[in-house]
Motif scaffolding. Structure first.
Motif, PDB file in Angstrom:
ATOM      1  N   GLU A 141     -35.703  -2.240  46.256  1.00 37.46           N
ATOM      2  CA  GLU A 141     -35.784  -3.578  45.663  1.00 37.46           C
ATOM      3  C   GLU A 141     -35.466  -4.657  46.686  1.00 37.46           C
ATOM      4  N   CYS A 142     -36.259  -5.731  46.651  1.00 40.84           N
ATOM      5  CA  CYS A 142     -36.007  -6.900  47.498  1.00 40.84           C
ATOM      6  C   CYS A 142     -36.442  -8.112  46.695  1.00 40.84           C
TER       7      CYS A 142
ATOM      8  N   CYS B 266     -38.641 -11.055  55.532  1.00 40.46           N
ATOM      9  CA  CYS B 266     -38.839  -9.608  55.650  1.00 40.46           C
ATOM     10  C   CYS B 266     -40.309  -9.311  55.345  1.00 40.46           C
ATOM     11  N   ASP B 267     -40.653  -8.034  55.321  1.00 43.40           N
ATOM     12  CA  ASP B 267     -42.047  -7.654  55.061  1.00 43.40           C
ATOM     13  C   ASP B 267     -42.177  -6.863  53.759  1.00 43.40           C
TER      14      ASP B 267
ATOM     15  N   GLN C 123     -45.571  -5.092  51.880  1.00 46.87           N
ATOM     16  CA  GLN C 123     -45.516  -3.623  51.861  1.00 46.87           C
ATOM     17  C   GLN C 123     -45.694  -3.081  50.450  1.00 46.87           C
TER      18      GLN C 123
ATOM     19  N   HIS D 113     -31.276  -0.489  45.323  1.00 50.98           N
ATOM     20  CA  HIS D 113     -31.390  -0.524  46.781  1.00 50.98           C
ATOM     21  C   HIS D 113     -31.403  -1.921  47.376  1.00 50.98           C
TER      22      HIS D 113
ATOM     23  N   GLY E 165     -31.057  -5.140  49.320  1.00 54.04           N
ATOM     24  CA  GLY E 165     -30.297  -5.410  50.557  1.00 54.04           C
ATOM     25  C   GLY E 165     -29.896  -4.145  51.299  1.00 54.04           C
TER      26      GLY E 165
ATOM     27  N   ALA F  69     -25.459 -11.810  54.487  1.00 55.84           N
ATOM     28  CA  ALA F  69     -25.960 -11.265  55.762  1.00 55.84           C
ATOM     29  C   ALA F  69     -27.030 -12.192  56.355  1.00 55.84           C
TER      30      ALA F  69
ATOM     31  N   ASN G 167     -24.779  -6.934  58.639  1.00 58.72           N
ATOM     32  CA  ASN G 167     -24.146  -6.043  57.651  1.00 58.72           C
ATOM     33  C   ASN G 167     -22.785  -5.567  58.158  1.00 58.72           C
TER      34      ASN G 167
ATOM     35  N   ARG H 200     -28.297   2.947  51.477  1.00 57.34           N
ATOM     36  CA  ARG H 200     -29.198   3.549  50.479  1.00 57.34           C
ATOM     37  C   ARG H 200     -29.063   5.060  50.400  1.00 57.34           C
TER      38      ARG H 200
ATOM     39  N   THR I 158     -44.633   4.946  54.296  1.00 52.87           N
ATOM     40  CA  THR I 158     -43.414   4.354  54.859  1.00 52.87           C
ATOM     41  C   THR I 158     -43.501   4.289  56.370  1.00 52.87           C
TER      42      THR I 158
ATOM     43  N   TYR J 296     -36.645  -9.547  62.802  1.00 50.78           N
ATOM     44  CA  TYR J 296     -36.259  -8.501  61.853  1.00 50.78           C
ATOM     45  C   TYR J 296     -37.067  -7.225  62.106  1.00 50.78           C
TER      46      TYR J 296
ATOM     47  N   LYS K  35     -35.785  -3.526  63.254  1.00 48.96           N
ATOM     48  CA  LYS K  35     -36.096  -2.289  62.518  1.00 48.96           C
ATOM     49  C   LYS K  35     -36.649  -1.235  63.480  1.00 48.96           C
TER      50      LYS K  35
HETATM   51  N1  LIG Z   1     -28.828  -6.176  54.223  1.00 44.55           N
HETATM   52  C1  LIG Z   1     -30.070  -6.589  54.469  1.00 44.55           C
HETATM   53  N2  LIG Z   1     -31.062  -6.061  53.726  1.00 44.55           N
HETATM   54  C2  LIG Z   1     -32.304  -6.487  53.991  1.00 44.55           C
HETATM   55  C3  LIG Z   1     -32.614  -7.436  54.964  1.00 44.55           C
HETATM   56  N3  LIG Z   1     -33.944  -7.656  54.963  1.00 44.55           N
HETATM   57  C4  LIG Z   1     -34.455  -6.839  54.008  1.00 44.55           C
HETATM   58  N4  LIG Z   1     -33.466  -6.136  53.433  1.00 44.55           N
HETATM   59  C5  LIG Z   1     -33.546  -5.097  52.417  1.00 44.55           C
HETATM   60  O1  LIG Z   1     -34.051  -3.954  53.039  1.00 44.55           O
HETATM   61  C6  LIG Z   1     -34.723  -3.148  52.102  1.00 44.55           C
HETATM   62  C7  LIG Z   1     -36.058  -2.749  52.688  1.00 44.55           C
HETATM   63  O2  LIG Z   1     -35.792  -2.072  53.870  1.00 44.55           O
HETATM   64  P1  LIG Z   1     -36.738  -2.138  55.123  1.00 44.55           P
HETATM   65  O3  LIG Z   1     -35.904  -1.727  56.297  1.00 44.55           O
HETATM   66  O4  LIG Z   1     -37.428  -3.478  55.215  1.00 44.55           O
HETATM   67  O5  LIG Z   1     -37.847  -1.097  54.873  1.00 44.55           O
HETATM   68  P2  LIG Z   1     -37.654   0.381  54.405  1.00 44.55           P
HETATM   69  O6  LIG Z   1     -37.756   0.367  52.911  1.00 44.55           O
HETATM   70  O7  LIG Z   1     -36.406   0.980  54.957  1.00 44.55           O
HETATM   71  O8  LIG Z   1     -38.840   1.121  55.126  1.00 44.55           O
HETATM   72  P3  LIG Z   1     -40.381   1.103  54.753  1.00 44.55           P
HETATM   73  O9  LIG Z   1     -40.598   2.261  53.824  1.00 44.55           O
HETATM   74  O10 LIG Z   1     -41.109   1.277  56.023  1.00 44.55           O
HETATM   75  O11 LIG Z   1     -40.676  -0.207  54.093  1.00 44.55           O
HETATM   76  C8  LIG Z   1     -34.806  -3.973  50.825  1.00 44.55           C
HETATM   77  O12 LIG Z   1     -33.794  -3.513  49.947  1.00 44.55           O
HETATM   78  C9  LIG Z   1     -34.478  -5.378  51.293  1.00 44.55           C
HETATM   79  O13 LIG Z   1     -33.810  -6.143  50.297  1.00 44.55           O
HETATM   80  C10 LIG Z   1     -31.534  -7.969  55.718  1.00 44.55           C
HETATM   81  O14 LIG Z   1     -31.698  -8.780  56.623  1.00 44.55           O
HETATM   82  N5  LIG Z   1     -30.289  -7.530  55.425  1.00 44.55           N
END
Ligand SMILES: Nc1nc2c(ncn2[C@@H]2O[C@H](COP(=O)(O)OP(=O)(O)OP(=O)(O)O)[C@@H](O)[C@H]2O)c(=O)[nH]1
Ligand SMILES: [Zn+2]
Length: 280
Positions: free
Chosen positions: A123-124, A135-136, A140, A162, A164, A175, A189, A199, A220, A253, A257
């Protein structure tokens, strides 16, 4: 010079910077997910009942979910351990107990031996809901739904606990504030006393088990998700890469990653040997 309430952060480039927390954001001790803290349920594979069904999640309800990409079934779950809500957006699968919805409409009964396209989407609210360019996540999510719709079958598991990377919405905003002052997403963080990624994917594994999905093509760029599914007993036959949606606001960002969280922005692959184990 250091001031009371001001702490230093080492950024990815090695530079040190100072950030003054808001009055309501003291640096708190490192936190673990509540169920881990309480020793109720260790991170890792989903619990199974003796009859082999998933015990960790409860299937609460299901409904039609027409999306821009096509007609999905939204199956709502409650994670019995964390209390989190999880929604599986399903298309074209023969789901046990779902006989009359669109989950089964497009490809019901199809058993071509092909792995099921699956995305575990964290969740974002800011990215998925507001369309934030920090973010992306939004692109995605839309891209993953399109992959499923194009294949005519698959699942996007939307994980509400999930937000953040598991630290929650308000701590994610904290953050972001530190990132406004120059920290990268990992250091921000850590500076808050929180894990860089909190997560855990046991609920997602339990949902896939409930849906009868045991072999996936995982949508992913994050190798930790492959390891989590593999460790939970779901076979990741291949990884489907997501194209990076680069904007001036998220390029830093995305670099972090790639460089610090080992996300793979290259083409789709079979999982590498390091992803075939459940280490995190
Ligand atoms: N704490 C924190 N969470 C973030 C930030 N930007 C995005 N998120 C959270 O990160 C999560 C998504 O993680 P990502 O690292 O973008 O991607 P992923 O899900 O791990 O990997 P993919 O499957 O490739 O998308 C979501 O829960 C977002 O809310 C940030 O700057 N800080
Ligand atoms: Zn996001």
């Amino acid at each position: 010079m250091r001031h009371a309430g001001v702490h230093e952060i080492a950024t990815a480039s090695g530079a040190r910077m100072s950030c003054a927390p808001l009055p309501d954001s003291p640096v708190r001790p490192r936190r673990e997910a509540p169920f881990v803290r309480a020793g109720i349920f260790p991170p890792g594979p989903a619990l199974r009942r003796p009859d082999g069904t998933a015990a960790r999640v409860e299937r609460v309800t299901s409904t039609r979910m027409p999306l821009a990409q096509g007609l999905f079934t939204a199956i709502g779950y409650r994670d019995r351990v964390t209390g989190d809500e999880i929604v599986a957006l399903v298309m074209g699968l023969d789901v046990p107990g779902e006989t009359d919805g669109p989950a089964t409409a497009a490809g019901a009964g199809r058993s071509d031996g092909e792995p099921v396209p699956v995305r575990l989407h964290s969740e974002c609210l800011t990215g998925d809901g507001f369309g934030s360019l920090r973010c992306d996540c939004g692109p995605q999510l839309q891209a993953a739904l399109a992959v499923v719709a194009e294949a005519g079958r698959g699942v996007v598991v939307y994980l509400r606990g999930h937000e953040g990377r598991g630290i929650g919405l308000l701590d994610k905003l904290r953050a972001y504030r530190l990132q406004d002052a120059g920290a990268d997403t990992v250091d921000a963080n850590l500076a808050l006393g929180l894990p860089e990624d909190a997560r855990e994917y046991g609920g997602a594994v339990a949902v896939l088990t409930d849906l009868g999905v045991s072999a996936v093509a995982l949508i992913t760029n994050n190798p930790a998700k492959t390891r989590a599914l593999t460790g939970g007993g779901v076979r990741v036959v291949r990884r489907l890469a997501l194209p990076a949606a680069v904007t001036p606001a998220n390029i830093g960002y995305l670099r972090t990653k790639r460089d610090r969280m080992h996300h793979q922005f290259g083409p789709s692959t079979a999982p590498g040997p390091d992803e075939a184990t459940s280490r995190r």
